[in-house]
Scaffold this motif. Structure first.
Motif, mmCIF file in Angstrom:
data_model
loop_
_atom_site.group_PDB
_atom_site.id
_atom_site.type_symbol
_atom_site.label_atom_id
_atom_site.label_comp_id
_atom_site.label_asym_id
_atom_site.label_seq_id
_atom_site.Cartn_x
_atom_site.Cartn_y
_atom_site.Cartn_z
ATOM 1 N N GLU A 21 0.835 -1.203 0.000
ATOM 2 C CA GLU A 21 0.000 0.000 0.000
ATOM 3 C C GLU A 21 0.870 1.253 0.000
ATOM 4 O OE1 GLU A 21 -3.058 1.753 3.186
ATOM 5 O OE2 GLU A 21 -3.742 -0.091 2.213
ATOM 6 N N GLU A 22 1.960 1.216 0.746
ATOM 7 C CA GLU A 22 2.868 2.366 0.793
ATOM 8 C C GLU A 22 3.464 2.644 -0.585
ATOM 9 O OE1 GLU A 22 7.060 3.760 2.869
ATOM 10 O OE2 GLU A 22 5.997 2.041 3.686
ATOM 11 N N GLN A 23 3.838 1.616 -1.308
ATOM 12 C CA GLN A 23 4.411 1.797 -2.640
ATOM 13 C C GLN A 23 3.379 2.352 -3.623
ATOM 14 O OE1 GLN A 23 5.795 -2.286 -2.877
ATOM 15 N NE2 GLN A 23 7.920 -1.569 -3.053
ATOM 16 N N ALA A 25 0.782 4.210 -2.825
ATOM 17 C CA ALA A 25 0.576 5.609 -2.436
ATOM 18 C C ALA A 25 1.700 6.498 -2.980
ATOM 19 C CB ALA A 25 0.500 5.730 -0.911
ATOM 20 N N ARG A 26 2.926 6.065 -2.830
ATOM 21 C CA ARG A 26 4.055 6.866 -3.328
ATOM 22 C C ARG A 26 4.025 6.997 -4.845
ATOM 23 N NH1 ARG A 26 9.032 6.536 0.657
ATOM 24 N NH2 ARG A 26 7.857 6.152 2.542
ATOM 25 N N ILE A 30 1.001 10.512 -3.233
ATOM 26 C CA ILE A 30 0.367 10.897 -1.975
ATOM 27 C C ILE A 30 0.956 10.067 -0.839
ATOM 28 C CG2 ILE A 30 -1.786 11.662 -3.051
ATOM 29 C CD1 ILE A 30 -3.066 9.015 -2.291
ATOM 30 N N SER A 31 0.681 10.500 0.373
ATOM 31 C CA SER A 31 1.210 9.771 1.533
ATOM 32 C C SER A 31 0.406 8.488 1.758
ATOM 33 C CB SER A 31 1.126 10.645 2.785
ATOM 34 O OG SER A 31 -0.225 10.756 3.216
ATOM 35 N N PRO A 32 1.018 7.509 2.410
ATOM 36 C CA PRO A 32 0.279 6.287 2.749
ATOM 37 C C PRO A 32 -0.954 6.567 3.616
ATOM 38 C CG PRO A 32 2.623 5.899 2.967
ATOM 39 C CD PRO A 32 2.445 7.383 2.732
ATOM 40 N N ASN A 33 -0.865 7.548 4.518
ATOM 41 C CA ASN A 33 -2.013 7.877 5.368
ATOM 42 C C ASN A 33 -3.156 8.448 4.545
ATOM 43 O OD1 ASN A 33 -0.784 7.025 7.731
ATOM 44 N ND2 ASN A 33 -0.038 9.061 8.261
ATOM 45 N N LEU A 34 -2.854 9.331 3.594
ATOM 46 C CA LEU A 34 -3.902 9.892 2.749
ATOM 47 C C LEU A 34 -4.500 8.815 1.856
ATOM 48 C CD1 LEU A 34 -5.561 12.259 1.769
ATOM 49 C CD2 LEU A 34 -3.705 12.839 0.189
ATOM 50 N N PHE A 35 -3.671 7.926 1.323
ATOM 51 C CA PHE A 35 -4.154 6.829 0.496
ATOM 52 C C PHE A 35 -5.152 5.984 1.284
ATOM 53 C CE2 PHE A 35 -4.023 2.521 -1.180
ATOM 54 C CZ PHE A 35 -4.071 2.721 -2.549
ATOM 55 N N LYS A 37 -6.896 6.781 3.954
ATOM 56 C CA LYS A 37 -8.100 7.570 4.265
ATOM 57 C C LYS A 37 -9.020 7.643 3.050
ATOM 58 C CE LYS A 37 -9.671 12.155 5.471
ATOM 59 N NZ LYS A 37 -9.505 13.469 4.946
#
Length: 86
Positions: A21-23, A25-26, A30-35, A37
């Protein structure tokens, strides 16, 4: 010193099939937290993760397809719901 599993690099020019998920989002900028949300608020706009043992893994291709389905920024339509899709 040995590399951790997260530090393993693919050969030059080879793209990963599965992404965290972090990858994703990047890659979307966008940030992982925004992704996370936005995924909770509008799940139809985001790729669904696949199950790999106890991990969530996203298809790179599906993530790119969903990104390109996001609404375009319209400078003249400031009242538009930015997360609606026709």
């Amino acid at each position: 010193m040995s590399k951790s599993k997260k530090d393993i690099q693919l050969p030059h020019g080879v793209q990963a099939i599965g992404l965290s998920e972090e990858q994703v989002a990047r890659n979307w900028g966008i940030s992982p937290n925004l992704f996370a949300k936005l995924r909770r608020e509008s799940p139809h706009l985001f790729p669904k993760p696949r199950r790999l043992n106890n991990r969530k893994v996203y298809s790179r291709i599906e993530a790119e397809e969903k990104f390109h389905q996001l609404p375009m920024w319209e400078d003249d339509d400031s009242n538009a719901d930015e997360w609606s899709v026709d």
